[in-house]
Scaffold this active site. Structure first.
Site, short mmCIF file in Angstrom:
data_model
loop_
_atom_site.label_atom_id
_atom_site.label_comp_id
_atom_site.label_asym_id
_atom_site.label_seq_id
_atom_site.Cartn_x
_atom_site.Cartn_y
_atom_site.Cartn_z
CE1 TYR A 131 40.63 -10.31 -49.70
CE2 TYR A 131 40.68 -8.14 -48.69
CZ TYR A 131 41.04 -9.00 -49.72
OH TYR A 131 41.80 -8.53 -50.76
CG ASP A 134 43.10 -7.97 -40.80
OD1 ASP A 134 43.25 -6.73 -40.76
OD2 ASP A 134 43.11 -8.63 -41.86
CE LYS A 187 39.63 -1.68 -46.06
NZ LYS A 187 39.96 -1.89 -47.47
#
Ligand code: PLP
Length: 428
Positions: free
Chosen positions: A154, A238, A265
């Site tokens: 993702y 990522d 995040k």
């Protein structure tokens, strides 16, 4: 013997009336009542009134142990005094400018210092924008258009990294993405060797996050690194989720140096901050002093509140804190495994350091295909049951420890799991 226990959903509805009222209001004005698909859960989500440390109070006044911490983003928990103070101080000086700001330089310096492969860095407001820019940069650097991504990976919600089946995605976008299997070095290498010359980049989460919190085998990542070197493609890690596992991110744990890294995040301490960075010779393409440079836009890029919150959050993450998060994560995973064994529930607990996920399947979980085999009905009952017993996990069974989660909170979590499993047996 039939039990008198109400169903998990009845218990939930009985204690969340104010959330339900808000949800019904929201349904009138927002499709499905939410503004983020992942936080919708059946029968309706609970509405957060406030958070402090590892606790969240919902609008009905119920206090719960928050092990979602906004999908891993809040590593120091909610409203950490140092983070709140940093935001307050910056807000009093102004919330955004058409000018670079001092905390932006501080956060960039901190991240470059921590992450060995990042020589230069740029900020965005979301992980989605970070992967979009990293892939665009890889295309600009290599002059190639395709890239490879991992099955079940993702990377946000822009068209290129989206599942091409999703309604509205550009019809030929799938042609740009070559999909490789996760944790299958030989399988991935064979595909990369076939398409390598066309690939601008290979993008991979070194710990598959949304796909199941599954760590990569080191040899798998080494095989991707080697294939990129053979074919002149850039390797993009990522680390939007995985950065929180070590001071220098998962790449430090694995000892592998990607060409580019995306972050998000935790680096914004709960504010909308993300970043991409890496090799100086590649990042220099963004330098506006260069002819033909690659522009990067964004009214709120390098937002001073987010930059200040990020600096304050990273300052809390000392080597001792990482060691503690590792130890507590391991203790939690072991405690969960022991409980599932005791209750004779086939389950796997995957994860690294403070990140983990519970999968209701008897088979080991090494890829998102294995995750598909999870018993979804049992998982839904389990997650809602835990919510009824004061613990928040995300709907996929993911949990992330934040620094305020100590021994007592781990015990509290494990006791709630024990109760939920006992009640599930009584209902069966
Ligand atoms: C690995 C990874 N990359 C990118 C993203 C997208 O980040 P954002 O939600 O900030 O757009 C996410 C979000 O969960 C993620 O887990």
């Amino acid at each position: 013997m039939r039990t008198q226990l109400p169903s998990v959903e009845e218990q939930f509805r009985a204690t969340t009336t104010r959330s339900r009222e808000l949800y019904e209001q929201a349904l009138q004005v927002m499709p499905g009542g939410v503004t983020r698909t992942s936080i919708y859960s059946e029968p309706y989500p609970i509405y957060a009134a406030r958070g402090e440390g590892c606790r969240v109070w919902d609008v009905d006044g119920t206090r719960r142990l928050d092990l979602v911490v906004n999908y891993t983003a809040l590593v120091a928990g909610h409203a950490h005094p140092a983070v709140v103070e940093a935001i307050r101080e910056q807000a009093a000086r102004g919330t955004s400018f058409a000018a670079p700001n001092p905390p932006e330089v501080a956060l960039a310096r901190e991240l470059v210092e921590r992450i060995a492969s990042i020589e230069k860095i740029r900020f965005t407001n979301s992980g989605t924008e970070a992967t979009m820019m990293a892939l665009r940069l890889a295309r600009a650097h290599t002059g190639r258009t395709k890239f490879a991504k991992v099955e079940g990976g993702y990377h946000g919600s822009h068209d290129l990294v989206q599942d091409p089946e999703v309604a509205g995605t550009l019809p030929d976008v799938g042609e740009f993405a070559v999909v490789i299997p996760y944790n299958d070095a030989a399988g991935a290498t064979a595909i990369l060797d076939r398409h390598g010359a066309e690939l601008a980049a290979v993008i991979v989460e070194p710990i598959l996050g949304s796909g199941g919190m599954i760590p990569a085998d080191p040899e798998y990542l080494r095989a991707l690194r080697a294939a990129c070197d053979r074919h002149g493609s850039l390797l993009i890690f990522d680390e939007v989720i995985s950065f929180r596992v070590a001071r220098g991110g998962a790449q430090e744990l694995y000892g592998i140096r990607p060409d580019l890294t995306t972050l998000g995040k935790v680096i914004g301490g709960g504010l909308p901050v993300a970043a991409f960075g890496g090799r100086a010779d590649v990042m220099e393409l963004l330098d506006p002093r260069r002819p033909g440079f690659l522009p990067q836009a964004g009214t709120l890029n390098g937002h001073p509140l987010g930059m200040a919150a990020g600096v304050a959050t990273l300052a809390l993450l000392t080597p001792e804190v990482y060691a503690e998060l590792d130890r507590r994560g391991e203790r939690t995973r072991e405690g969960l495994r022991a409980l599932f064994a005791e209750h004779e529930i086939p389950a796997q607990v995957t994860g690294v350091s403070s990140l983990m996920q519970i999968h209701f399947t008897p088979e080991p979980v090494r890829s998102s295909r294995d995750v598909q085999r999870t018993d979804a009905r049992r998982r839904k009952e389990f997650v809602l049951g835990l919510c009824n017993h004061g613990v928040l996990l995300n709907s996929r069974g993911m949990a992330a420890l934040s620094t305020p989660v100590g021994e007592a909170e781990i015990d509290e979590f494990l006791e709630a799991v024990d109760t939920v499993l006992t009640e599930a047996r009584a209902r069966a």
